[in-house]
Scaffold this active site. Structure first.
Site, short mmCIF file in Angstrom:
data_model
loop_
_atom_site.label_atom_id
_atom_site.label_comp_id
_atom_site.label_asym_id
_atom_site.label_seq_id
_atom_site.Cartn_x
_atom_site.Cartn_y
_atom_site.Cartn_z
N ASN A 55 0.86 -1.18 0.00
CA ASN A 55 0.00 0.00 0.00
C ASN A 55 0.90 1.24 0.00
O ASN A 55 1.91 1.28 0.70
CB ASN A 55 -0.90 0.01 1.24
N ALA A 61 -4.31 3.37 0.84
CA ALA A 61 -4.68 2.79 2.14
C ALA A 61 -3.47 2.45 3.01
O ALA A 61 -3.53 1.56 3.84
CB ALA A 61 -5.58 1.57 1.97
N GLN A 62 -2.37 3.18 2.83
CA GLN A 62 -1.21 2.96 3.70
C GLN A 62 -1.51 3.57 5.06
O GLN A 62 -1.87 4.73 5.16
CB GLN A 62 0.05 3.58 3.09
N SER A 63 -1.37 2.77 6.12
CA SER A 63 -1.63 3.28 7.47
C SER A 63 -0.37 3.31 8.32
O SER A 63 -0.33 4.01 9.33
CB SER A 63 -2.72 2.44 8.16
N VAL A 64 0.65 2.55 7.94
CA VAL A 64 1.93 2.54 8.64
C VAL A 64 2.98 3.04 7.65
O VAL A 64 3.17 2.42 6.60
CB VAL A 64 2.28 1.12 9.14
N HIS A 68 6.38 -1.95 3.88
CA HIS A 68 6.24 -3.37 4.23
C HIS A 68 5.40 -4.04 3.15
O HIS A 68 4.59 -3.41 2.48
CB HIS A 68 5.61 -3.56 5.61
N HIS A 70 2.77 -7.07 2.31
CA HIS A 70 1.80 -8.02 2.83
C HIS A 70 1.82 -9.27 1.95
O HIS A 70 1.83 -9.16 0.72
CB HIS A 70 0.36 -7.46 2.77
#
Length: 82
Positions: A55, A61-64, A68, A70
């Protein structure tokens, strides 16, 4: 929350905030992330396939904000996602 029966992350040790922030100097690291994802998926028994997701940014929708990867599998995944 896990999005599939198998859902794990591959995270580089060197902090990179977003995939859109990488440059030519990151080529080896990015390749290594994919190799680690493939080896780990195999070790986790995902021989029937899996999905790789990165993301990027608010609309992605990247939240961190630490790059990384997934890895999702363990069931038939639908398309298109989200």
């Amino acid at each position: 929350a896990p999005q599939a029966p198998a859902h794990f992350l591959v995270i580089p040790k060197r902090p990179i905030p977003r995939i859109s922030c990488v440059g030519p100097q990151d080529t080896e690291l990015l390749g290594h992330l994919l190799v680690v994802a493939a080896r780990t998926a195999q070790a986790e028994g995902l021989a029937n396939g899996y999905r790789l997701v990165i993301n990027d940014g608010k609309h992605g929708a990247q939240s961190v904000y630490h790059l990384h990867l997934h890895v999702l599998g363990g069931r038939q995944l639908g398309w298109p996602p989200g």
